[in-house]
Structure formats: C-alpha cells, structure tokens
Design an enzyme around this catalytic site. Structure first.
Site, PDB file in Angstrom:
ATOM      1  N   SER A 257       0.837  -1.195   0.000  1.00 21.53           N
ATOM      2  CA  SER A 257       0.000   0.000   0.000  1.00 21.53           C
ATOM      3  C   SER A 257       0.872   1.244   0.000  1.00 21.53           C
ATOM      4  CB  SER A 257      -0.895  -0.019   1.244  1.00 21.53           C
ATOM      5  OG  SER A 257      -1.773   1.072   1.256  1.00 21.53           O
ATOM      6  N   ASP A 258       0.333   2.335  -0.552  1.00 23.90           N
ATOM      7  CA  ASP A 258       1.050   3.606  -0.524  1.00 23.90           C
ATOM      8  C   ASP A 258       0.022   4.733  -0.415  1.00 23.90           C
ATOM      9  OD1 ASP A 258       3.788   4.846  -0.808  1.00 23.90           O
ATOM     10  OD2 ASP A 258       2.694   5.967  -2.338  1.00 23.90           O
ATOM     11  N   THR A 259       0.396   5.770   0.325  1.00 21.04           N
ATOM     12  CA  THR A 259      -0.509   6.903   0.552  1.00 21.04           C
ATOM     13  C   THR A 259       0.149   8.193   0.085  1.00 21.04           C
ATOM     14  OG1 THR A 259      -1.461   5.803   2.486  1.00 21.04           O
ATOM     15  CG2 THR A 259      -1.799   8.177   2.322  1.00 21.04           C
TER      16      THR A 259
END
Length: 202
Positions: A80-82
């Site tokens: 995941s990446d934000t």
C-alpha cells in the site's frame, strides 16, 4: 485459502489496521541495500491518483521479487502507498522540519485529497483498489504549525501529518475513509484479501 499474508510495509499503522481485520501477517521488508525511497519519486506532470497507483505497483513488484529471492513459503503479498494532494500538487514525506512546516502552511485552511492505493499479488493474479478521501484543515497560526512540527509527528508521513495523532486538533472535516487516510483503507483491503483467498475475521 491462505492463513496469512505478507505485508510489504514498514508502517506500524498498517500493521495495526491489518490486525483490526484479524488478518495474520508476516513482514516482508526491504533489505538494507534496496533503495525503496527512489520508488516514490514523482514524474513530471503525473496526476496524484496515477502516481500513488504506480508507486504501489512498483513496491509490490519489489516485494514479490524479495519473496522469491528468499525462498519463502508462497502466500499473497499486500502492499500500500498513501499520498496527499492539493490540486495536482503531490505532498510526499517531508525532508526535514522546515519542509514539514511549509507543507502544513500550504494545507492549512483548505481541503486536500488523501489517496491510498492497495494492491495484492496472489499467485499470478494482481488485485488493486484506490481509496480517495478529502480532509479539511482549519487555518493554523505560525505558532501552531511550529508546535506541531516540534512534536516530530509529521516526519515520515505523507503531507506532514498523522490523522490519528495530534493533527486531529486541526482537522475540521473528513469525507471518505478514515483508515484510508491512516494508510490502509480497511473496506477495500478486506475485499481484496477475500478475493485473494485470505482469511479475515471481518
């Protein structure tokens, strides 16, 4: 059906959120020689949604390669990446306290987007989702920005703040996924994991 998932993330918040779903996980972290930060470089003119999905895909590619190199037991891999975006401007992790203060001054008194991309590799299948939320910051005085930066909380966080931390005192409104803003949208993540055959207690 898999009893666990590999989590390719150094974020303690993502671990907590995965535990909230009742998902067993093993960490699959980069080696010291891997330049994982370079994967987060922004291309010129890249739209925030395209950027966060591309970076998540690159991180997942690296994690899958890591799994094979280490000869570990096969299981789905979660990545995941934000990113934080004001218009088309992407706000990554601040370089230092001065950079964190600049970001907070620019975000204060306005509404920005928080985009979190999630991807799961299950065998040859790759499943992906994107969470898109809105966060409205109240206006912040110079002293408020300085005091918050001095807590050290902004470092290592996209947009230089943690929604679940002291920054909450300055957040007037949220629309979307609270867990997505934290870094792992649980609704989307649970669906991806279920599709990948991972047991969840949700």
């Amino acid at each position: 059906m898999s009893d666990f998932v590999y989590l390719a993330s150094q974020s303690p918040r993502r671990r907590q959120l995965l535990e909230q779903l009742g998902v067993r996980y093993e960490l699959l972290l980069p080696e010291a020689h891997e330049d994982s930060e370079s994967l987060e470089e922004v291309r010129g003119g890249e739209a925030p949604a395209a950027y966060v999905q591309r970076v998540t895909g690159l991180k997942l590619d690296a994690a899958v390669a890591r799994l094979k190199q280490r000869g570990l037991e096969p299981a789905p891999v979660l990545c995941s990446d934000t990113t934080v975006a004001l218009g088309r401007t992407i706000y990554g992790k601040p370089e230092d306290a001065k950079d964190a203060a600049r970001m907070l001054r620019e975000l204060a008194g306005s509404t920005h987007r928080v985009l979190t991309a999630v991807a799961v590799q299950a065998g040859r299948r790759r499943l992906a989702a994107l969470s898109d939320s809105r966060v409205t910051f109240a206006a912040m005085t110079t002293a408020q920005v300085r005091d918050y930066v001095e807590t050290g909380e902004p470092m290592g966080k996209a947009g230089a703040y943690a929604v679940q931390g002291r920054a909450a005192a300055h957040i007037a409104r949220i629309a979307g996924s609270y867990t997505g803003i934290m870094g792992l949208p649980l609704f989307e993540t649970a669906r991806l994991l279920q599709s990948a055959g991972v047991k969840t207690q949700a």
